[in-house]
Design a protein around this motif. Structure first.
Motif, mmCIF file in Angstrom:
data_model
loop_
_atom_site.group_PDB
_atom_site.id
_atom_site.type_symbol
_atom_site.label_atom_id
_atom_site.label_comp_id
_atom_site.label_asym_id
_atom_site.label_seq_id
_atom_site.Cartn_x
_atom_site.Cartn_y
_atom_site.Cartn_z
ATOM 1 N N HIS A 217 -17.938 48.941 2.704
ATOM 2 C CA HIS A 217 -17.706 48.300 4.007
ATOM 3 C C HIS A 217 -18.585 48.976 5.056
ATOM 4 C CE1 HIS A 217 -15.251 51.920 4.201
ATOM 5 N NE2 HIS A 217 -15.364 51.827 5.512
ATOM 6 N N ASP A 219 -18.330 50.360 9.197
ATOM 7 C CA ASP A 219 -17.418 50.593 10.330
ATOM 8 C C ASP A 219 -18.102 49.985 11.556
ATOM 9 O OD1 ASP A 219 -16.160 52.127 8.444
ATOM 10 O OD2 ASP A 219 -16.465 54.030 9.470
ATOM 11 N N HIS A 278 -20.743 51.892 3.311
ATOM 12 C CA HIS A 278 -20.256 53.068 2.599
ATOM 13 C C HIS A 278 -18.975 52.775 1.838
ATOM 14 C CE1 HIS A 278 -18.598 53.191 6.701
ATOM 15 N NE2 HIS A 278 -17.508 53.727 6.156
ATOM 16 N N ARG A 306 -13.115 58.126 16.051
ATOM 17 C CA ARG A 306 -14.086 57.108 16.484
ATOM 18 C C ARG A 306 -14.088 56.939 17.994
ATOM 19 N NH1 ARG A 306 -13.673 52.892 11.840
ATOM 20 N NH2 ARG A 306 -13.259 54.366 10.179
ATOM 21 N N TYR A 334 -11.552 45.570 8.916
ATOM 22 C CA TYR A 334 -11.137 45.628 7.508
ATOM 23 C C TYR A 334 -9.782 46.259 7.382
ATOM 24 C CZ TYR A 334 -13.019 50.242 8.253
ATOM 25 O OH TYR A 334 -13.280 51.475 8.779
HETATM 26 FE FE LIG Z 1 -15.576 53.467 6.826
#
Ligand SMILES: [Fe+2]
Ligand SMILES: O=C(O)CCC(=O)C(=O)O
Length: 334
Positions: A217, A219, A278, A306, A334
């Motif tokens: 996926h 980010d 990743h 984040r 996700y």
């Molecule tokens: Fe991730």
């Protein structure tokens, strides 16, 4: 101080790797790719000796740029910022054997960045804030027992992995200080252009049992970062069992690279690496540091801190991670 003496003093003070990245950041300053403020921030963190830092500032060839840098320097001294690096920030990478590996521009692995005491602290806090003091079920869902009449059982909410999504303010402030320390170390090892500053807003915490994986996926919360190479880094901590973290540039790439992340390592991906695709391809058995045994559930804890900017998390969708910007859900939630 002559140019050659200055170069020799810098090489000695910084060491070869940091010297090379410092030189690259200085080159970016001359090209106008990094601002005098950002350059000065990097320089003042990397060059700890005040006389040497003065000499570096004086050596900037362009008078306009130099006066901007001198202004940043005066502002910092006036604000007492030189002393503002907290003990916590300074401690990051203070362990014997700490080393920064630049895997690609913007992708930096800080080996043994946090000591065992800090790892235990982070694990305890992650379970404490993630596990339902206020009715949250944290990493688990309650599901009915196998047979009628059996008591309900707890299952990790993503199968073999559990996830919690929290505002970073749910954690003690110490986490923010540690994250800032990690960003500084990664900037020194790589550069401020590749690893931009970040403002921690959100923590996604994953708990992996042995045998758990995480699919490929990106980010890519913020659509602005998907288009540019300037996104603030994701700062990702590993505590407990080691894991293999694989990455590639595009989903369709046939090959990928893998880095093994061990307890205490911190991986940052920002700037040109912010959008890497990743996956966690494996959790490695028998790698739990003895000191952590009994202090956390057996498995791997991953805390990714984040900066989601203006993003808004739709908590009604938990445990799915859905973020929207200006009312539009970002593509790769996700
Ligand atoms: Fe991730
Ligand atoms: O567990 C890891 O190292 C990666 C976790 C991850 O990619 C995520 O939470 O988005």
């Amino acid at each position: 101080m002559g140019h050659d003496t200055l170069v020799t003093s810098l090489k000695t003070a910084l060491g070869p790797g940091p010297y090379r990245s410092f030189r690259a950041t200085s080159h970016a300053l001359q090209l106008g790719d990094v601002s005098p403020d950002v350059w000065y921030g990097t320089a003042s963190r990397a060059v700890r000796d005040a006389d040497l830092l003065d000499a570096v500032v004086r050596s900037i060839p362009d008078a306009g740029v130099r006066s901007e840098v001198e202004r940043a320097h005066r502002d910092r001294v006036d604000a007492g910022a030189g002393a503002s690096t907290s003990e916590e920030e300074a401690r990051v990478m203070g362990e014997k054997g700490s080393v920064a590996e630049v895997l690609a521009p913007g992708l930096v692995c800080l080996r043994r960045a946090i000591d065992l005491e800090t790892q235990a602290w982070l694990a305890e806090r992650a379970f404490e804030v993630g596990e339902g003091k206020d009715g949250r079920q944290g990493f688990y869902n309650t599901v009915p027992g196998d047979a009628p009449g059996d008591a309900p059982v707890l299952r990790l909410n993503q199968g073999t992995r559990g996830r919690v999504i929290l505002p970073v303010s749910d954690f003690p402030e110490r986490l923010g200080r540690i994250v800032r320390g990690c960003v500084r170390c990664a900037q020194t090892a790589d550069s401020c252009t590749n690893v931009p500053d970040m403002n921690p807003t959100t923590a996604l915490v994953n708990f992996y049992k042995e045998g758990a994986k995480f699919k490929w996926h990106r980010d890519s919360e913020d659509p602005a970062h998907a288009r540019h190479d300037t996104g603030p880094p994701i700062v990702s901590f590993t505590v407990g069992l080691s894991a293999d973290f694989s990455y590639k540039n595009r989903f369709e790439d046939a090959t990928h690279r893998t880095v093994r992340l061990n307890s205490g390592d911190v991986l940052l991906f920002g700037g040109p690496s912010r959008m890497i695709v990743h996956s966690v391809t494996g959790v490695v058995p028998r790698t739990m540091p003895p000191m952590l045994r009994g202090r956390m559930l057996h498995g791997r804890l991953n805390v990714t801190v984040r900066d989601i900017g203006r993003g808004v998390i739709d908590s009604s969708m938990f445990p799915a991670y859905r973020v929207s910007y200006g009312g539009v859900q970002s593509e790769d939630s996700y």
